[in-house]
Scaffold this active site. Structure first.
Site, mmCIF file in Angstrom:
data_model
loop_
_atom_site.group_PDB
_atom_site.id
_atom_site.type_symbol
_atom_site.label_atom_id
_atom_site.label_comp_id
_atom_site.label_asym_id
_atom_site.label_seq_id
_atom_site.Cartn_x
_atom_site.Cartn_y
_atom_site.Cartn_z
ATOM 1 N N ASP A 98 40.659 -11.555 50.125
ATOM 2 C CA ASP A 98 41.902 -10.809 50.096
ATOM 3 C C ASP A 98 41.468 -9.312 49.519
ATOM 4 O O ASP A 98 40.845 -9.356 48.450
ATOM 5 C CB ASP A 98 42.783 -11.197 49.078
ATOM 6 C CG ASP A 98 44.377 -11.226 49.549
ATOM 7 O OD1 ASP A 98 44.922 -11.925 49.581
ATOM 8 O OD2 ASP A 98 44.692 -9.792 49.621
ATOM 9 N N ASP A 199 45.896 -5.966 50.987
ATOM 10 C CA ASP A 199 47.082 -6.040 50.369
ATOM 11 C C ASP A 199 47.872 -5.009 50.141
ATOM 12 O O ASP A 199 47.415 -3.921 49.709
ATOM 13 C CB ASP A 199 46.772 -7.002 48.882
ATOM 14 C CG ASP A 199 47.826 -7.156 48.170
ATOM 15 O OD1 ASP A 199 48.451 -8.196 48.242
ATOM 16 O OD2 ASP A 199 48.073 -6.361 47.124
ATOM 17 N N GLU A 256 48.641 -6.238 55.336
ATOM 18 C CA GLU A 256 49.888 -6.775 54.959
ATOM 19 C C GLU A 256 50.657 -5.288 55.126
ATOM 20 O O GLU A 256 50.441 -4.576 54.085
ATOM 21 C CB GLU A 256 50.114 -7.318 53.681
ATOM 22 C CG GLU A 256 51.407 -7.672 53.264
ATOM 23 C CD GLU A 256 51.638 -7.926 51.773
ATOM 24 O OE1 GLU A 256 51.032 -7.137 50.938
ATOM 25 O OE2 GLU A 256 52.262 -8.516 51.308
ATOM 26 N N HIS A 328 51.802 -17.189 51.005
ATOM 27 C CA HIS A 328 52.115 -17.434 49.735
ATOM 28 C C HIS A 328 53.275 -16.424 49.036
ATOM 29 O O HIS A 328 53.653 -16.602 47.989
ATOM 30 C CB HIS A 328 50.739 -17.023 48.998
ATOM 31 C CG HIS A 328 50.459 -15.552 49.016
ATOM 32 N ND1 HIS A 328 50.179 -14.874 50.092
ATOM 33 C CD2 HIS A 328 50.639 -14.660 47.989
ATOM 34 C CE1 HIS A 328 50.053 -13.710 49.968
ATOM 35 N NE2 HIS A 328 50.290 -13.384 48.526
ATOM 36 N N ASP A 329 53.776 -15.588 49.825
ATOM 37 C CA ASP A 329 54.892 -14.779 49.385
ATOM 38 C C ASP A 329 56.311 -15.331 49.741
ATOM 39 O O ASP A 329 57.286 -14.688 49.435
ATOM 40 C CB ASP A 329 54.625 -13.406 49.700
ATOM 41 C CG ASP A 329 53.623 -12.687 48.732
ATOM 42 O OD1 ASP A 329 53.071 -11.550 49.276
ATOM 43 O OD2 ASP A 329 53.391 -13.103 47.788
HETATM 44 O O1 TEU Z 1 52.583 -8.442 48.161
HETATM 45 C C1 TEU Z 1 53.166 -7.110 48.641
HETATM 46 C C2 TEU Z 1 54.513 -7.207 48.877
HETATM 47 O O2 TEU Z 1 55.084 -6.190 49.174
HETATM 48 C C3 TEU Z 1 55.258 -8.350 48.069
HETATM 49 O O3 TEU Z 1 54.872 -8.258 46.882
HETATM 50 C C4 TEU Z 1 56.582 -8.456 48.352
HETATM 51 O O4 TEU Z 1 57.213 -6.998 47.904
HETATM 52 C C5 TEU Z 1 57.015 -9.510 47.129
HETATM 53 O O5 TEU Z 1 56.315 -10.412 47.567
HETATM 54 C C6 TEU Z 1 58.431 -9.815 47.194
HETATM 55 O O6 TEU Z 1 58.467 -10.791 46.256
HETATM 56 C C7 TEU Z 1 51.284 -8.379 48.164
HETATM 57 C C8 TEU Z 1 50.877 -9.803 47.551
HETATM 58 O O7 TEU Z 1 51.039 -10.656 48.672
HETATM 59 C C9 TEU Z 1 51.597 -10.391 46.530
HETATM 60 O O8 TEU Z 1 51.361 -11.813 46.382
HETATM 61 C C10 TEU Z 1 51.517 -9.553 45.453
HETATM 62 O O9 TEU Z 1 52.316 -9.958 44.415
HETATM 63 C C11 TEU Z 1 51.820 -8.093 45.796
HETATM 64 O O10 TEU Z 1 51.149 -7.700 46.875
HETATM 65 C C12 TEU Z 1 51.024 -7.445 44.657
HETATM 66 O O11 TEU Z 1 49.497 -7.102 44.664
#
Ligand code: TEU
Ligand code: CA
Length: 561
Positions: A98, A199, A256, A328-329
């Site tokens: 990542d 990311d 992403e 994971h999000d």
């Molecule tokens: O996620 C980016 C992002 O846009 C998400 O954070 C989304 O806005 C959020 O999950 C809404 O709840 C990446 C990673 O996948 C995430 O796990 C991190 O928290 C974020 O970036 C910060 O690095």
């Protein structure tokens, strides 16, 4: 289209903290991943994406990096990482890590040096700005709530963070900072990584005037993504990054990207795009609420079907995207995209089939292959996730009761995807002999790898067949490069599509409805290549009928004339 080594691969996302703990500290580790490489190989996995394993204070579960060159001791050592890389290579598998370079941790030495000298060179690795009449420089709300601006102690300045205040944004306008990042990326690629998942990368370009935007909440602030959507120039940075790193190593990169501008897709994933591919979040974005999770619409089947079909048609004009039902999000796909009556092994197999045979590279998220589902959460204290806690408060501020806010979080929380992988029906689902860092889903006795290994009809064994079909000698070509065409898109409950090339015409058809559905076949059937209702499949081939009858939650893959 120029063929690339990753086009016909199948990828798997590991969230290391919740994958498998082997030293009893309740935290997943690299040793656990090494011990499961054969399990992943048997599933048919080619590429493994590791969520961050770098040194971190874990404010945002590792997406706040304190040292890009060190493995977090919670996960293991650099030697164990090198062993993982070697063991994966032995199995002809690829590791991607990542890449979190929109921001770092406030514990990173660059930021500590910046705080120590807010007018020095390291302050310019970040965005340090004077406030306006005693207020922050602009009215942006971060993705995790609260202002994007945090006071710099002992000064009249603030620093900018689009995520948590412990995640200061890196100043990509600064060529010295960019070079430091490129050196780090090349260092990892030279170690033998096959590439990166990248990311939050759309956020790296800021409007340096930091103009205010129309407030969109009761807090008088505006979502920081409005600045992202309004500023041009991210492409220049992405090209600079690619030319100085990925391109030199023929690295596979999957970005992403939310909030991409209209018409920019070819620049991101085309022949000479910024990245090899990006994730298709079109279905997930259906759950974007006006103000947060509390006013997010529930997924509607027809809207979801239309969104997936249209995205496939759009993307195939430019390149490939990476298809997921969860990560994971996100909450678990089997809980989000299946109606209540379909949250069964049959429904789970159906959803997996419809996703994995789409055009594009499939990414399976850890536990998806056994049908892991959302957990049941009893209080906000049970959650770990910083974003969930923020969304709970947004819901309460909007007038929802504790119970209503909990229901919203239970449906949408990222922690649903972060509960430990359920390996067996033993204590803590076989994830740890210690106390798991996040609770285990209470359904682990019903849903776990060990019991499904022994059941020929399990979700796990179906996923193995599904991935094997996609990668089979006979069908690999059509499922990788075959054109996508919608089918039966005007029916009430059928999600279906063709994958076609000069030698094969495949039909994937699924009935997401509660009742039997029957449609007229458009092409004679040569054979049933996969079905999640074996009996029905055999019956279908006895009577060469011109109609296709699908029971509730039935999915079938047919080779047609
Ligand atoms: O996620 C980016 C992002 O846009 C998400 O954070 C989304 O806005 C959020 O999950 C809404 O709840 C990446 C990673 O996948 C995430 O796990 C991190 O928290 C974020 O970036 C910060 O690095
Ligand atoms: Ca551990």
């Amino acid at each position: 289209m120029k063929r690339k080594w990753w086009h016909d691969k199948v990828a798997y996302q590991i969230y290391p903290k919740s994958f498998l703990d082997t030293n009893g500290d309740g935290i997943g580790d690299l040793r656990g991943i090494i011990s499961k490489l054969d399990y992943l190989k048997e599933l048919g996995v080619d590429i493994i994406w590791l969520s961050p394993i770098y040194k971190s204070p874990f404010v945002d579960q590792g997406y706040d990096i304190a040292d890009y060159y060190a493995i977090a001791e919670e996960f293991g050592t650099m030697e164990e990482f090198d062993e993982l890389l070697a063991e994966a290579k032995k199995r002809n598998m690829y590791i991607i890590m990542d890449l979190v370079i929109n921001h770092c941790s406030d514990k990173h030495e660059w930021f500590r040096k910046a705080l120590a000298d807010p007018d020095g060179e390291y302050a310019d690795y970040f965005y340090f700005r004077k406030g306006k009449n005693g207020n922050p420089p602009s009215n942006y709300r971060s993705y995790f709530g609260g202002s994007c601006w945090e006071p710099v102690p002992g000064t009249d300045k603030y620093y900018f963070h689009m995520f948590a205040k412990e995640q200061p944004d890196l100043n990509w306008e600064n060529p010295k900072l960019r070079q430091e990042l490129y050196n780090m990326v090349n260092w990892w690629l030279e170690k033998g990584l096959a590439g990166f998942r990248i990311d939050a990368i759309i956020n790296i370009k800021k409007n340096l005037e930091f103009p205010d935007f129309e407030p969109d909440g009761t807090d008088g602030m505006a979502g920081c993504w409005k600045m992202v959507e309004s500023v041009d120039g991210v492409g220049e940075f992405l090209e600079d990054l690619k030319k100085n790193t990925f391109q030199k190593h023929d690295a596979f990169t999957v970005a992403e990207v939310f909030n991409m501008k209209e018409g920019e897709l070819p620049q991101f994933i085309g022949e000479d795009g910024h990245f090899s591919t990006i994730f298709d979040f079109s279905a997930h974005s259906l759950s974007d609420g006006e103000h947060g999770w509390y006013d997010a619409p529930q997924v509607d089947f027809k809207k979801w079907r239309e969104t997936v079909l249209n995205s496939q048609l759009e993307v195939q004009k430019s390149g490939f995207e990476a298809n997921i039902i969860e990560n994971h999000d996100e909450p678990r796909g089997a809980s989000r995209f299946l109606p209540e009556y379909a949250r069964t092994p049959a429904g789970t197999k159906m959803l997996g089939t419809v996703s994995i045979l789409l055009r594009g590279i499939p990414f399976i998220y850890q536990g998806q292959e056994i049908g892991m589902q959302n957990a049941v959460w009893n209080s906000i204290e049970e959650y770990d996730d910083i974003s969930t806690k923020d969304q709970y408060h947004i819901a309460r501020e909007a007038g929802l009761s504790d119970e209503e806010a909990l229901e919203v979080c239970g449906r949408m929380s990222r922690d649903n995807a972060r509960t430990p992988v359920q390996w067996s029906d033993k204590e803590n689902a076989g994830f740890t002999t210690g106390t798991p860092w996040l609770k285990v889903n209470s359904n682990y006795k019903e849903i776990n790898v060990e019991s499904q290994e022994k059941d020929a009809d399990s979700v796990l064994n179906y996923y193995r067949k599904l991935v094997a079909l996609r990668k089979s000698a006979e069908y690999r070509e059509v499922f990788t490069y075959g054109e996508f065409a919608p089918a039966y898109e005007n029916t009430e409950t059928i999600m279906a599509y063709y994958r076609v090339d000069e030698n094969k015409r495949m039909l994937v058809a699924a009935n997401f409805g509660k009742e039997v559905a029957e449609v007229k076949l458009e092409y004679p059937v040569k054979r049933v290549v996969l079905s999640n209702q074996e009996s029905a499949a055999k019956e279908k081939m006895q009577k060469p009928e011109q109609t296709l009858k699908l029971v509730s939650c039935e999915v079938i893959v047919l080779e047609c004339e």
